[in-house]
Design an enzyme around this catalytic site. Structure first.
Site, PDB file in Angstrom:
ATOM      1  N   GLU A  50       0.792  -1.219   0.069  1.00 19.47           N
ATOM      2  CA  GLU A  50      -0.184   0.065  -0.156  1.00 19.47           C
ATOM      3  C   GLU A  50       0.696   1.135  -0.066  1.00 19.47           C
ATOM      4  O   GLU A  50       0.586   2.332  -0.671  1.00 19.47           O
ATOM      5  CB  GLU A  50      -1.011   0.109   1.184  1.00 19.47           C
ATOM      6  CG  GLU A  50      -2.057  -1.080   1.202  1.00 19.47           C
ATOM      7  CD  GLU A  50      -3.133  -1.125   0.049  1.00 19.47           C
ATOM      8  OE1 GLU A  50      -3.359   0.248  -0.313  1.00 19.47           O
ATOM      9  OE2 GLU A  50      -3.556  -1.987  -0.278  1.00 19.47           O
ATOM     10  N   HIS A  75       3.063 -10.499  17.185  1.00 18.83           N
ATOM     11  CA  HIS A  75       3.607 -11.659  17.585  1.00 18.83           C
ATOM     12  C   HIS A  75       5.310 -11.846  17.028  1.00 18.83           C
ATOM     13  O   HIS A  75       6.069 -12.396  17.761  1.00 18.83           O
ATOM     14  CB  HIS A  75       2.817 -12.819  16.925  1.00 18.83           C
ATOM     15  CG  HIS A  75       3.275 -14.157  17.621  1.00 18.83           C
ATOM     16  ND1 HIS A  75       4.362 -14.930  16.795  1.00 18.83           N
ATOM     17  CD2 HIS A  75       2.896 -14.684  18.802  1.00 18.83           C
ATOM     18  CE1 HIS A  75       4.425 -15.938  17.704  1.00 18.83           C
ATOM     19  NE2 HIS A  75       3.781 -16.047  18.857  1.00 18.83           N
ATOM     20  N   LYS A 114       9.182 -12.845  26.283  1.00 18.53           N
ATOM     21  CA  LYS A 114       9.229 -11.829  25.300  1.00 18.53           C
ATOM     22  C   LYS A 114       9.471 -10.550  25.757  1.00 18.53           C
ATOM     23  O   LYS A 114       9.706  -9.514  24.866  1.00 18.53           O
ATOM     24  CB  LYS A 114       8.020 -11.903  24.235  1.00 18.53           C
ATOM     25  CG  LYS A 114       7.984 -13.440  23.871  1.00 18.53           C
ATOM     26  CD  LYS A 114       6.484 -13.633  23.241  1.00 18.53           C
ATOM     27  CE  LYS A 114       6.325 -15.144  22.621  1.00 18.53           C
ATOM     28  NZ  LYS A 114       5.048 -15.360  22.143  1.00 18.53           N
TER      29      LYS A 114
END
Lengths: 365, 365, 365, 365
Positions: free
Chosen positions: C133, C284, C325
């Site tokens: 885009e 993620h 994480k």
């Protein structure tokens, strides 16, 4: 504006606005009426009553209808010569099933596994976690925890949280032990037999290797249901592939061949249905493939996303109509709900009914 | 941080982080496992399996357990002398049910009516619409429409939309015809008998007048279940009261007496349970009454609100614990779902089971 | 429970519950106080006041603080010998920026382009749409429409909807014209020079080819900011690659090399910050890479997802802490908002201030 | 369907679907383009750019435009004879402002107080908490906490949580001390002077009594802005009224007179604007009053509710159009956001600009 007033009557503007008469409604509009428990507790009848219950109850009932139409159309015989020789559609309706990783972590996995086992869907799209968590569950368990378990304490104890589920980190260690020799073998085949690995081929191989009837991908392998997951490196599989790239480098996973394979499933289908649980990649990837045939015929979305932020995840089906991903004459259904709440009920009222009927038919033969 | 590296192994920091060993989990943590449709389609068993399905499926299963506990505790005999003489608790657990107007517009009304009919709840709190829409449904129908029907066209045709429901405006005209003489009579009683009207007394009277077994408030009247709705003027009832104030002025609706009456229901209860469908006033009003007893014992919320905007509607039960509205040792459950999807299922697995058992018991007598 | 009662006093249980005395709060808790517009309209001061405004206003203020800390740490000199020779961290804090496709379709693109142009971030992760885009916008415009424009009409006119934006389908035709020769050239290089293409290498090339200062990926190319997008075939790029596979078959896009490259960015960083706009793959993928270093140090999420459905998209940062994480001692911030509302404000109060200061510094030299 | 195929070209159905040409768009559609920070950090210009940024950024820009139109229309002189003599509209546009309790707990209170202080709105509707929290803040502070503070611990320490805010329970004890003599006095006036108390009259009195320039209701009292709150007993005020009913019984709060007073504000207005922050009662009550005039002319909603559950809180403005609560030719705006994030920015770009202009005008006189 003129609020006429007399001593004894309310302003006429108010009375006219409140008591505006109505035109007739179309004759066939269903009347709202919920289940009457005085009829006894009959859960099947309760779910039937959802059509006239309104809000998302009605959406659920419509989703059940839409999927039953997919199943019915799928049974229609395919005429000769439809599609290209080598790409003859296998049924009257090719069903694409997509779901996010968390649903495999949850007990929705058993519903999905049932669909793969009985070959009720034709194409699967999921994320890396949607693949690996199914395999890992064949090695060790996932448990029910709580949304509010504190992350720091969990990390110190080696426990990973997924919503209100918990997964011991040992499960991933077991997964490494299981996966590494397979990666070695895959690399060997690449180097000696010229195998060009793609995510879908890798998932097929993993389904074969896991060799466990609890596994979605075992059944996808057995029943030749292709499973697409272009970002297959985004998760524990990626962690292991990353480690493997040091130990035994050279493996290539190509995503070009898979996009052609996925698109072909849509292009050469007679009709298509999309059942998409959750958002993100799985939603977009199935819909994009269906653009290749100028739109899916039957559509059910189940997710909790909203359109206001312009996300593809939250977009209503009507946005996909504008793109040619859903046919302009389709009647797509979106159920705004956590799939764990509604998907087992949907399977109960659609695919499982169908499998049971088939089984009953066989018995009476 | 030191990312040690050798030619053939992945960085040790990565391997250690990914393969961190886990401590043991508590022995009693449930394993995640969904329903196996190879066992046949048994919806009751599907719902049982929700406990180990995770996410909101688990929340639904916990909500069913919590309400079954309320029902069980409600049956416990009340010892003599508990509470003040005139305020002796009638059962071992006083159940407060709250719901927003839209649920009465939807087919969830039939589940709520069933609870009132069989006297399964002790106190009801709802909004003005939650009262009037039930009465209006005794006069004319509500229909299933669509969320995307355009407002301008609907208004020009005198059709009102509530989500995916539509209500012809004529229904409100019929309501006016029905209500006006009752308001006249209420005013007469106020002036001649000194009746001090409150929202709960008015709802009681309306339930008597509607005299229709489809109505929630008919049964609330018959079974003496008090219904509280402090902002009873906020809706069609208010429109009619407003018109009436010109035609026949003087009616007074007092909200002070009702707050004492509502609070007394909580204060003099042995235990309390709260079942709250939706947010806004109904959620806060029930919880605030339960503060008067230092907290409810059993709690189920069903709504789609989120906590991030600090709204009371979206607050988790744990916020109410901080206020003393829920006991610190309670195990409150919130189900994140449109109530139309889950409340009939909840009734099926709780109250309706109980009513059916009672009925079966009577038959065998 | 004992609700003591005398004629003239409210039940003691109620009074004690309501009037429970409180312990002292910690001395340093900020008092809630919003902006006083009697001070005049000063938007910078309004945003400063958000810290003590509560709810998501406070979250936004904390996000601004967190990103300013990332910027400050990024400036810290890296000592010699840190990291592997070839992988020396380039700064005191490696900033990962992730965003979904819709944000590139929106005017948030200009904020992101500014960050790439001024080399304010070190690693970018986005989806296929997040790449294409941006490139397409260099060829033709995207317009402001409305969320309720009907899909069927739009499709018949070849207009695609993205939330309240519309994109003429001709834009994608122009993209095809532009892209096809580049794909030919890439295949040629693969076949003649042995180039092993990965998504990140392809995006680098596309950024070079577009050669337009409006483009995010032009600046990523110029400034050597790697951009990862493992599912690069999931969008218009995939459509074109699919068509190209018939016209000129053989291109391979490998995702294995990229996962190692991405993980290395995390592993060999001194510290890391994650700024993630939206959910799905981008959220993620960045977090998973940061697991490789046992967690990111600084974290800002901006999205509208909720945790109740167990999705990774909606998970609070604390879930990522459990996985390693995010560091256990980090103070991650989640802003619950559409990024279009808040990200330009965040850039205004962080990166843009920093760039302006640098520029001012240069001028005075 | 016929997927024509030749060896070297992609299926024609796919190419035609993907490369469908588009019709021209209307000439006046705005092009999407975000703020270019190379122009320097100018927050006012950033907010201006939101109109062409898309998604909720555009909604915010439209909301600012809509409110500036309300302000402009409000200044229009009212012609003689409009409305009934005693009910002559005071301005060209009567602005209704509604907000939920939590916003008064937050720092949005200062923005609301500013509007009341400068008489920028004409009618206020809020909940019980929306009244009492403002008064209590004049007695003691509310603090910034965290959404995850555990309820049990907080209750044991007498600290109440509202989202990420905390309020010491002592604040409510102080409120009791302050309120009880006022309730005594109100009852005395009822009994001796025949005062018929309504929620709006009580709020007026409390605003006078608090006599504190930080208070919204002090300014509402000073500026004669009526404040409606039909369920005024649903909160701490209700707790105190409940206690008072034992100590000194007899107070009556009538909601009938208030519904007529509120409706009259809408009926006799020349035009109306609605600014509604949050959902529940405040949203419905203002909209219902505007039905009495066949709809509001200008509308801004700011909330996080969604329509899928059929709630009034989450309903789009277009649902209110179907009911005649918003004019069929209005251009209502809904901003999907926590009001704490956007309302101060809205005030900065609308009312505060206007007040500053007026002040500047006065100075130059």
């Amino acid at each position: 504006h003129a609020a006429s007033l007399s001593r004894n009557s309310a302003p006429s503007v108010a009375m006219e606005a409140v008591l505006k008469p109505s035109c007739d409604l179309p004759k066939d509009m269903p009347k709202i009426r919920g289940y009457d428990f005085n009829q006894g507790v009959d859960l099947h009848a309760v779910l039937k009553s959802y059509l006239t219950t309104g809000f998302q109850a009605s959406s659920l009932a419509l989703a059940i209808q839409e999927i039953n139409t997919m199943i019915e159309k799928r049974l229609e015989p395919v005429e000769e010569g439809e599609g290209n020789e080598s790409e003859t559609p296998k049924s009257g309706c090719t069903i694409f099933l997509g779901y996010t990783s968390n649903l495999i972590s949850s007990g929705v996995r058993e519903s999905i596994r049932y669909l793969a086992q009985h070959k009720m869907v034709d194409v699967i799209v999921t994320t890396a976690g949607g693949v690996e968590e199914d395999l890992i569950k064949c090695l060790a368990h996932t448990y029910l925890g709580d949304f509010s378990l504190p992350g720091k304490e969990l990390r110190l104890r080696g426990i990973n949280r997924i919503g209100n589920l918990v997964v011991p980190n040992d499960n991933y260690c077991k997964f490494e032990d299981w996966l590494m020799p397979i990666l070695d073998q895959m690399l060997l085949e690449q180097n000696t037999e010229g195998t060009r690995w793609t995510p879908s081929k890798m998932i097929h191989r993993l389904g074969k290797e896991i060799n466990n009837t609890d596994s979605v991908y075992y059944w996808a392998y057995k029943n030749n249901i292709p499973v697409f997951s272009p970002a297959l490196t985004d998760g524990s599989l990626g962690d292991m592939i990353y480690f493997h790239s040091y130990k035994n480098p050279g493996l290539i996973l190509d995503i070009v061949e898979d996009i052609r394979r996925l698109n072909s499933q849509a292009v050469f289908a007679k009709r298509t249905g999309m059942i998409i649980l959750g958002g993100g990649l799985v939603k977009h990837h199935i819909a994009n493939a269906n653009l290749m045939r100028n739109g899916a015929d039957y559509v059910v979305y189940v997710n909790t996303g909203q359109e206001f932020d312009g996300s593809d995840s939250g977009a209503r089906p009507d946005e996909a109509v504008s793109w040619g991903k859903i046919r302009t004459d389709a009647k797509p259904v979106k159920v705004y709900a956590d799939a764990s709440l509604v998907f087992p009920l949907i399977v109960a009222e659609t695919f499982a009914q169908h499998v049971d009927k088939l089984a009953a038919g066989k018995k009476t033969d």
